[in-house]
Design a protein around this motif. Sequence first.
Motif, PDB file in Angstrom:
ATOM      1  N   ASN A 157       4.172   7.658  -4.521  1.00 18.72           N
ATOM      2  CA  ASN A 157       4.944   6.434  -5.020  1.00 18.72           C
ATOM      3  C   ASN A 157       5.125   5.279  -5.166  1.00 18.72           C
ATOM      4  OD1 ASN A 157       7.745   8.757  -5.218  1.00 18.72           O
ATOM      5  ND2 ASN A 157       7.203   8.917  -3.956  1.00 18.72           N
ATOM      6  N   SER A 158       3.968   4.956  -5.222  1.00 18.15           N
ATOM      7  CA  SER A 158       3.775   3.564  -5.482  1.00 18.15           C
ATOM      8  C   SER A 158       4.378   2.746  -4.572  1.00 18.15           C
ATOM      9  CB  SER A 158       3.916   2.506  -7.190  1.00 18.15           C
ATOM     10  OG  SER A 158       2.740   3.533  -7.780  1.00 18.15           O
ATOM     11  N   PRO A 159       3.102   3.149  -2.861  1.00 18.07           N
ATOM     12  CA  PRO A 159       4.762   1.945  -2.057  1.00 18.07           C
ATOM     13  C   PRO A 159       3.920   1.053  -1.745  1.00 18.07           C
ATOM     14  CG  PRO A 159       2.325   2.866  -1.550  1.00 18.07           C
ATOM     15  CD  PRO A 159       2.332   3.628  -2.553  1.00 18.07           C
ATOM     16  N   LYS A 160       5.082   0.110  -1.546  1.00 15.21           N
ATOM     17  CA  LYS A 160       4.371  -1.391  -1.501  1.00 15.21           C
ATOM     18  C   LYS A 160       3.174  -1.924  -0.045  1.00 15.21           C
ATOM     19  CE  LYS A 160       9.125  -2.785  -3.557  1.00 15.21           C
ATOM     20  NZ  LYS A 160      10.495  -2.773  -3.104  1.00 15.21           N
ATOM     21  N   ILE A 161       3.723  -0.992   0.888  1.00  8.84           N
ATOM     22  CA  ILE A 161       2.791  -1.184   2.119  1.00  8.84           C
ATOM     23  C   ILE A 161       2.412   0.784   1.898  1.00  8.84           C
ATOM     24  CG2 ILE A 161       4.828  -1.056   3.349  1.00  8.84           C
ATOM     25  CD1 ILE A 161       3.622  -2.735   4.979  1.00  8.84           C
ATOM     26  N   ILE A 162       0.554   0.495   2.999  1.00 11.23           N
ATOM     27  CA  ILE A 162       0.145   1.530   3.608  1.00 11.23           C
ATOM     28  C   ILE A 162       0.089   1.568   5.191  1.00 11.23           C
ATOM     29  CG2 ILE A 162      -1.711   3.192   3.726  1.00 11.23           C
ATOM     30  CD1 ILE A 162      -1.720   2.778   0.907  1.00 11.23           C
ATOM     31  N   LEU A 163       0.833   2.477   5.597  1.00 10.27           N
ATOM     32  CA  LEU A 163       0.763   2.441   7.151  1.00 10.27           C
ATOM     33  C   LEU A 163      -0.241   3.330   7.958  1.00 10.27           C
ATOM     34  CD1 LEU A 163       4.091   1.864   8.901  1.00 10.27           C
ATOM     35  CD2 LEU A 163       2.744  -0.273   8.026  1.00 10.27           C
TER      36      LEU A 163
END
Length: 228
Positions: A157-163
Amino acid sequence: MLIDYKNVSFRHVDDDFVLEGVNFSVAPGEFIYIIGKVGSGKSSLLRTIYGEMEIDSADEAMVLERDMMSIKRKEIQRLRREMGIIFQDFKLLTDRTVKKNLEFVLRATGWEDKEDIEKRIAEVLEAVKMTGVEDKMPHELSGGEQQRIAIARSLLNSPKIILADEPTGNLDPETADQIVGLFHNIVASGTAVVMSTHNLPMLDRFPGKVYQCEGQKFIELSELGNQA
C-alpha cells in the motif's frame, strides 16, 4: 515529520516505565536504527508507533498526523494501512501461497479489481527481487526469501514509513546484509525505515541515524555513514 515524539513515556501494565522522556522524530526518506539489549524497550517503542501499546504521558506523540494520546481504535486500523510493519518471524500465512498472502492483504485494505491486484503484486515482488515465486508456499522458501516476501507485503500500500522489528534476527550475516541493503533501496524512494536491531556490526556497513535504548532512556547517538 512522519513521527514526532516529545517527552514520551510508556510502561507495561502495573510495571515500571519501559522508556521515559523519549524525544524522537522521523522525516521522509530517513533510515533509523534503534539499538539496545533484549528487553531495553526497542520493540515496545515500535508498538507505540503502530498503536499496539499505549503511551502513558507525552508533550506530543504524533504519527502520520495522528495524535497517539487520543487516537481511537478504528483509526488505528487506518493508520496501519499507511505504514509497513515487518517482524523477525515473518508472520506469513503458512496455509497459502505467496500470491495469496499478498492478495489477502490487498483485499483486506480495500483493493477489489483483480487486474490491479495482480499488477501490484508483480510490482512489489519485482522490487524485492522475488519475481517467479508467486505459487510457492512459505515453507518452500528460505528464511531470507520469506523475509523478502514480508518486505514485499509491507510495500503493497505504498507506505510512508516501514517499521522493522529485528528483521534480520533469524538470518545469517550475508542474508541480513542483503535485507538491509534492500531497505536502503526503499529509503531512496522516499519511504522512511525505522529498524530495531542488536546487530551492531551492520551499522558500520549501512548508513543511518542511530538511537539507543538503555536504562529506561532513549538516546540519540549519531548519524553514521560508512564508518565506526
